[in-house]
Scaffold this active site. Structure first.
Site: not given
Lengths: 557, 557
Positions: B72, B74, B95, B106, B274, B302, B382, B410
């Site tokens: 989301k 990116t 955010r 992460k 979230a 989410f 991908f 990306w």
């Protein structure tokens, strides 16, 4: 009614920080701005200054204070402005105030009256975020310790012997002593823990003593965080904590530049406790100021017995600084108190009490001179002081070879410190300074404490029970014997009894505990109750702090 | 080997933030700079924009995600850059990432590849200090609660019923559950307590939903901090806490401006959880962006069942925002997972599984449309995706009246999102949007939860035990019935069982607990395990984070 500090500050004609930097020759692009009035001087620029000669360093310290303080910060600001007003290129270096206490009793720590640094609300609250960075770096190390234990404890940390508490920048007595990791296996191994206020963190002391990022990282790695069951120390670097901690401090370590009400440059950077730590602003800020200004005025916490001693024996020793002069701030009120006058009678003239109380001033003058640093007394004038009282102080100082000069910076700004400024220049230019620390690195720890207590405090001897003596011996034998001592005792007396005013002699100093600050590189000798987490009063200052309809801060002072 | 995110970010030609602001028409002096590349837009300037028309608001949401996330952030960055690259005046709103998790597993949250926001290290660490301000405002309230009890407890707070925990911005499992105020009378009354991570603070949710400083203060005052022995709520304003808390947040509440790798404006401000909160950036940032840009792209946490629903029913409802379109991010891999393929086989072509898994996508499309918001699917490509798989997604979307567009931001930045950008413009300009929240304010709390579960999750009904039902009834009767619901359930399924992939139907949603966020103005319905304080993994990311000899950060990603 006289104007409040915040009213005076708001009426000031504050200048963009890049203009203040220009005065010191800092190119605009080398100041990282935090809004228009705060900036950090870039490390690239600081590195480029290495070959420049240093300016002269002047310490502002004080007699043994009353709880209200004698006005070191205002005198530092006033002297900086005074030096600038007589045509010198001067900067000041101060400690950053802690945010927590603003909501408790004391209000802020950005000077007062016409001797303030601005923007005062910013300086007293988040400022440029340095203390938040220090707090989170500290707490990362805490999390890594418990995480290590949780995942198998390869290092064999004894959870009863974790020496690293947590921190928060808030007066919060309920966190002084806690039990953590309750609630079952998923939350780790329960143990006793507690929180200190951020200024009491060893990370703060390290931050203030580090010479650069490399030294910072090295020192962070040396922190002793815990002991194993057979009492071997576990270091922060055993947990690979020094890398991420340094990353969190990377921006914070660049010194902050703000200004006085008279638009003169003020570096405000770092603010360690003056009891379990050394109580001075960062070495990086002081060194940077010395490269950029001909005169740098700085302060140290508490009275000269603690603040000046630690400034000389810890900060100057380690950073290779050579102070050229010291200003000892005194008030007639405090001298009367040392002369035995009760608090309610301090407003009445009492020349005899002033003379008697000057025993305190006299010992501080002698002590400062013992470090090879010429001294001058700044009498921070109150309206109730009489001429006869002031003259009494001046004559005592005179006898000890120090001039005592009346200062009115609080009411008049630089106009009130020009005489002091001129005399400081005279002292500095006379070249009589021959600074040396009180003791050598090689002196054993016990003897260092003995030397401080007998030479400076007037004590007859020092005492400690067997446990403490053994601990000192152990530190001496395990490679920490070369460290300087950081004395933690009451600031209200030369002795360890805060009620003994004046210049007590022949007393004994009892060392209750010693603590190792291996990263900060000093050994703390605790000689009294040390509070590392304050509480809030019944009616906290927070109750009166709010935003007005225009979004301006009300009630911070 | 492809370049790492940090390598790409360092090669970017970052522009001074005042230049980025100029693109949006922000005068230089209205940007409070935090170094050259970060700024806060001044409130004075924001107030001056009130009469301007708003731009169009586009939400980026996602299908039910895999643990890796569907991209989301990116896609939000990519779409913002795409819109700018086809000549539109677009800004994005994201955010702020939480600092703590950077040291855990992460890494950061500033996009990736050629769809990033910069300066990424700053954004991921202290940024402009907002989270530190939120954390300390939260902990001031905590200190005031315990201080009130300590000094006599006039309000009659039941120390077993203090609802306000403490916070730290660190993954620290050992603070989840503690006992505080141990050590004797001077440290207060011992009680159970615990720490959450800062993003879980109600202050964070309030910060993100407040329309201005006045509303912020008002909301802070409404926080329910504890209950008395007879279960009457005690509010933050009973402790006079809202004033000093707002003072601590005064600077933070101004929105942060940074830039994408393509030098387009990005507002990054606030970052609530979230689950127990609504998971969107601040209303103030979104509103400011809408005044300054023709297109504003924003994201919600989410999948769309949680993020989009809360964005619509909480944020848009309360702030009066009217989203014009929604982008639903999907990956072929995740759709295969929803089609029943095991994790290790996701790299192999499986068109049937993709088709089957599209049941998940289909429900999200229908759900978004149920709010009157036109939708488009962004297939975040991908390398392992095959043409047949992509076509399968496109044809399912087509049947539901939504276009599915392949995106390669990306790897290619704005070049990879131009088709998406053109279609979004088309959707927005077509004027078909007729946004309305799912339920009215007046609907009873129980029915609101029922509506969300049955209309959006495909549930048959909702369940709760007597205690929970009573609590809902109590909230309904004590003046909180008009609040919207904030659902806290697993993000990995439409149901409350994270293993139920695809589009499960006929299940029952059990409400385990309800929590009142009176200041944030929502009622949290907890339908699963909610973790508000993460732990660190066995080998935390911190172990690899350090400064290189030039003082640059290594290992943050």
């Amino acid at each position: 009614m006289p104007k409040s500090d915040i009213e005076i500050a708001r009426e000031a004609s504050i200048r963009p920080i890049i203009e203040v930097g220009e005065k010191l020759g800092i190119p605009q692009e080398q100041i990282l701005q935090y809004g228009p009035y705060k900036g950090k001087v870039s490390f690239d620029f600081i590195r480029s200054l290495e070959d420049r000669p240093d300016g002269r360093l002047i310490l502002v310290t004080a007699i043994t204070p009353t709880p209200a303080g004698e006005g070191k910060t205002t005198t530092t600001v006033g002297l900086g402005d005074g030096l600038n007003s007589i045509g010198k290129n001067a900067a000041i270096c101060l400690r950053e105030p802690s945010l927590g206490p603003c909501f408790g009793m004391k209000g802020g720590a950005a000077g007062g009256g016409y001797a303030q640094v601005v923007p005062m609300e910013d300086i007293n609250l988040h400022f440029t975020g340095d203390f938040h960075a220090i707090g989170i770096a500290h707490n990362l190390l805490s999390a890594l310790i418990d995480n290590h234990i949780y995942w198998g404890n390869e290092l064999g940390i004894d959870s009863r012997r974790v020496a690293w508490r947590r921190v928060v920048d808030m007066n919060d007595r309920s966190l002084r002593q806690i039990v953590s990791s309750l609630g079952g296996a998923a939350n780790g191994f329960s143990r006793e823990d507690g929180f200190d206020i951020v200024v009491a963190s060893e990370v703060m002391a390290i931050f203030c003593l580090a010479s650069d990022l490399e030294d910072l990282t090295e020192r962070l790695g040396k922190i002793v965080v815990a002991y194993t069951r057979d009492k071997k120390p576990v270091l922060a670097r055993d947990l690979q904590a020094e890398g991420p901690m340094a990353v969190l401090l990377r921006d914070a370590i660049a010194p902050n530049l703000v200004q006085t009400l008279e638009n003169n440059p003020a570096f405000i950077h770092g603010g360690p406790f003056a009891n379990i730590a050394h109580g001075c602003n960062s070495v990086i800020a002081t060194r940077t100021a010395l490269k950029l200004a001909d005169y740098v005025v700085t302060e140290a916490g508490f009275g000269a017995d603690l603040g000046a001693e630690k400034f000389f024996d810890i900060k100057c020793r380690k950073a290779g600084l050579k102070p050229s002069a010291a200003v000892i701030v005194a008030t007639v009120r405090a001298l009367k108190m040392h002369g035995g006058v009760a608090k309610d009678d301090l407003g009445k003239e009492n020349v005899e009490a002033v003379k008697k109380g000057c025993s305190n001033l006299a010992r501080h003058i002698r002590n400062v001179k013992a470090f090879g640093v010429p001294a001058v007394v700044a009498i921070n004038r109150f309206v109730t002081d009489t001429d006869a009282e002031v003259e009494a102080v001046q004559s005592v100082a005179q006898e000890l070879g120090a001039k005592a000069i009346l200062c009115t910076h609080w009411a008049e700004g630089s106009q009130g410190t020009q005489e002091l400024a001129r005399h400081v220049v005279e002292l500095v230019e006379s070249g009589v300074d021959q600074f040396a620390p009180l003791y050598d690195d090689e002196m054993p720890l016990w003897d260092k404490i003995h030397t401080i207590a007998t030479h400076l405090y007037g004590a007859h001897d020092i005492q400690a029970d067997k446990t403490v003596r053994n601990r000192i011996k152990e530190l001496q034998e395990t490679g920490y014997g070369h460290l300087p001592i950081c004395m933690a005792k009451t600031q209200y007396s030369f002795s360890t009894d805060g009620n003994l005013k004046g210049a007590p002699s022949g007393h004994s100093v009892t060392i209750r505990e010693v603590r190792l600050s291996a990263g900060a590189e000093f050994v703390v000798a605790v000689c009294g109750d040390i509070m590392t987490m304050p509480g809030l009063p019944r009616t906290p200052a927070a109750n009166n702090i709010r935003l007005d309809p225009e979004g301006r801060i009300e009630g911070l002072f």
